[in-house]
Design a protein around this motif. Sequence first.
Motif, short mmCIF file in Angstrom:
data_model
loop_
_atom_site.label_atom_id
_atom_site.label_comp_id
_atom_site.label_asym_id
_atom_site.label_seq_id
_atom_site.Cartn_x
_atom_site.Cartn_y
_atom_site.Cartn_z
N GLU A 240 105.60 -25.00 -33.05
CA GLU A 240 105.11 -25.55 -31.79
C GLU A 240 106.02 -26.68 -31.34
N ASN A 241 106.01 -26.91 -30.04
CA ASN A 241 106.67 -28.08 -29.47
C ASN A 241 105.59 -29.08 -29.08
N LEU A 242 105.57 -30.20 -29.78
CA LEU A 242 104.53 -31.21 -29.53
C LEU A 242 105.17 -32.55 -29.20
N SER A 243 104.45 -33.36 -28.45
CA SER A 243 104.94 -34.70 -28.16
C SER A 243 104.83 -35.55 -29.42
N LEU A 244 105.70 -36.55 -29.53
CA LEU A 244 105.63 -37.47 -30.66
C LEU A 244 104.30 -38.20 -30.65
N GLU A 245 103.78 -38.45 -29.47
CA GLU A 245 102.46 -39.07 -29.34
C GLU A 245 101.40 -38.20 -30.02
N LYS A 246 101.42 -36.91 -29.73
CA LYS A 246 100.44 -35.98 -30.31
C LYS A 246 100.59 -35.90 -31.82
N ILE A 247 101.82 -35.85 -32.30
CA ILE A 247 102.07 -35.75 -33.73
C ILE A 247 101.53 -36.97 -34.46
N LEU A 248 101.89 -38.15 -33.98
CA LEU A 248 101.47 -39.39 -34.63
C LEU A 248 99.96 -39.58 -34.57
N PHE A 249 99.38 -39.30 -33.42
CA PHE A 249 97.93 -39.47 -33.26
C PHE A 249 97.16 -38.51 -34.18
N THR A 250 97.64 -37.27 -34.28
CA THR A 250 96.94 -36.27 -35.10
C THR A 250 96.98 -36.64 -36.58
N ILE A 251 98.13 -37.08 -37.07
CA ILE A 251 98.23 -37.50 -38.47
C ILE A 251 97.36 -38.71 -38.72
N ALA A 252 97.37 -39.66 -37.79
CA ALA A 252 96.53 -40.85 -37.93
C ALA A 252 95.06 -40.48 -37.99
N ASP A 253 94.64 -39.52 -37.15
CA ASP A 253 93.25 -39.05 -37.17
C ASP A 253 92.91 -38.44 -38.52
N GLY A 254 93.83 -37.66 -39.06
CA GLY A 254 93.59 -37.05 -40.36
C GLY A 254 93.45 -38.08 -41.46
N MET A 255 94.18 -39.18 -41.35
CA MET A 255 94.11 -40.26 -42.33
C MET A 255 92.89 -41.15 -42.14
N GLY A 256 92.30 -41.05 -40.93
CA GLY A 256 91.22 -41.98 -40.61
C GLY A 256 91.76 -43.37 -40.29
N LYS A 257 93.03 -43.41 -39.83
CA LYS A 257 93.70 -44.67 -39.50
C LYS A 257 93.72 -44.87 -37.98
N LYS A 258 93.98 -46.12 -37.58
CA LYS A 258 94.09 -46.43 -36.17
C LYS A 258 95.33 -45.77 -35.59
N ARG A 259 95.17 -45.17 -34.42
CA ARG A 259 96.31 -44.55 -33.76
C ARG A 259 97.31 -45.61 -33.30
N PRO A 260 98.62 -45.29 -33.33
CA PRO A 260 99.59 -46.22 -32.75
C PRO A 260 99.21 -46.53 -31.31
N ALA A 261 99.25 -47.80 -30.93
CA ALA A 261 98.70 -48.21 -29.63
C ALA A 261 99.73 -48.71 -28.63
N VAL A 262 100.97 -48.88 -29.06
CA VAL A 262 102.00 -49.45 -28.18
C VAL A 262 102.95 -48.36 -27.71
N TYR A 263 102.95 -48.10 -26.42
CA TYR A 263 103.85 -47.08 -25.88
C TYR A 263 105.27 -47.62 -25.81
N ALA A 264 106.19 -46.95 -26.48
CA ALA A 264 107.59 -47.35 -26.49
C ALA A 264 108.34 -46.54 -25.44
N GLY A 265 108.41 -47.07 -24.23
CA GLY A 265 109.10 -46.39 -23.15
C GLY A 265 110.61 -46.53 -23.25
N PRO A 266 111.35 -45.94 -22.33
CA PRO A 266 112.81 -45.98 -22.38
C PRO A 266 113.38 -47.39 -22.42
N LEU A 267 112.80 -48.30 -21.67
CA LEU A 267 113.32 -49.67 -21.66
C LEU A 267 113.15 -50.33 -23.02
N LEU A 268 111.97 -50.17 -23.61
CA LEU A 268 111.70 -50.78 -24.91
C LEU A 268 112.61 -50.20 -25.98
#
Length: 332
Positions: A240-268
Amino acid sequence: MILVTGGTGLVGAYLLLDLLQKGEAVRAIYRSHSNIQNTKKLFEKHRQTALFEKIDWFEADITDIPRLSKAFKDVEYVYHCAALISFDPDDEELLRKTNIEGTANVVNCALDFKVRKLCYVSSIAALGDTKEGETLITEETDWNPEKLHGDYAITKFGAEMEVWRAAQEGLKVIVVNPGIIFGSGFWNNGSGQICKKIAGGFPFYSKGVTGIIAIEDVIRIMTALMNSDLAGNRYTLVAENLSLEKILFTIADGMGKKRPAVYAGPLLTAIVWRLDWLFSKLLFRSRSFTKATSKSSHSQEIYSNKKIAQELNYSFISMEEYLLNLGKEYTN
């Protein structure tokens, strides 16, 4: 006899397990005896300790031709999984020596010892570059040397050139280009480090898209291709082709951990890769985030798995459920 290079890595270890469960005789190349423990733990997890003892371990480095050539005695098939993975520009010379020169040595030995067939594990990083207005990447997409590529991608592309050169000299070859490979047990390497970062509270995410695949699919496809009459082909291995957001959030959900909350846009990310360069110079440490990494974290390119899906009539593992379970396993 089947020879597996990189037998202590994620792909090599799972491949050894699969081949031995099928009753094959295997020899595995390793560089450090301590790394063999990673493979042993995988066999123990699957309650296959007795099979682990059947591996013919051979200490060698793919850049050491005299030693490497001795590993090819009585070998009929080769799975070349060994590679250096680094995104630090300071590792350019080592990447070239390991990935390009090492692969040249492997295919030359395969030719010299009349190996029947070789499978090379490349990467989607070695696939081509889309033209303006395009987003789909296939096995036929042309590589554009004028575009920005990291040293890892360049050396994997160079390694493929060595494989195709050997094919022109008569060696039957298969090249597979997996996306990010996810699998359990190898938490200190590759995609396993993503799990470690999330478990440690990694706060950033981006919305770039990439191709991913489960290790089980990679192994099944590789062995199916090697056992077929197919040769002289390359195949994109992406479930599958998934966004990095989706990948990180899904793994975090499986761990029962807080999802990454800071969006790292092109400028950052543009600021971060420059700061990473500066700190690497001031603190004499390896780079962890480069210009090429920054670019890829926002890429919207899609990798097509149509060729392999049609060739083998293959159905891939659902990655969302797989990532959830991977996160759960990491915390257990």
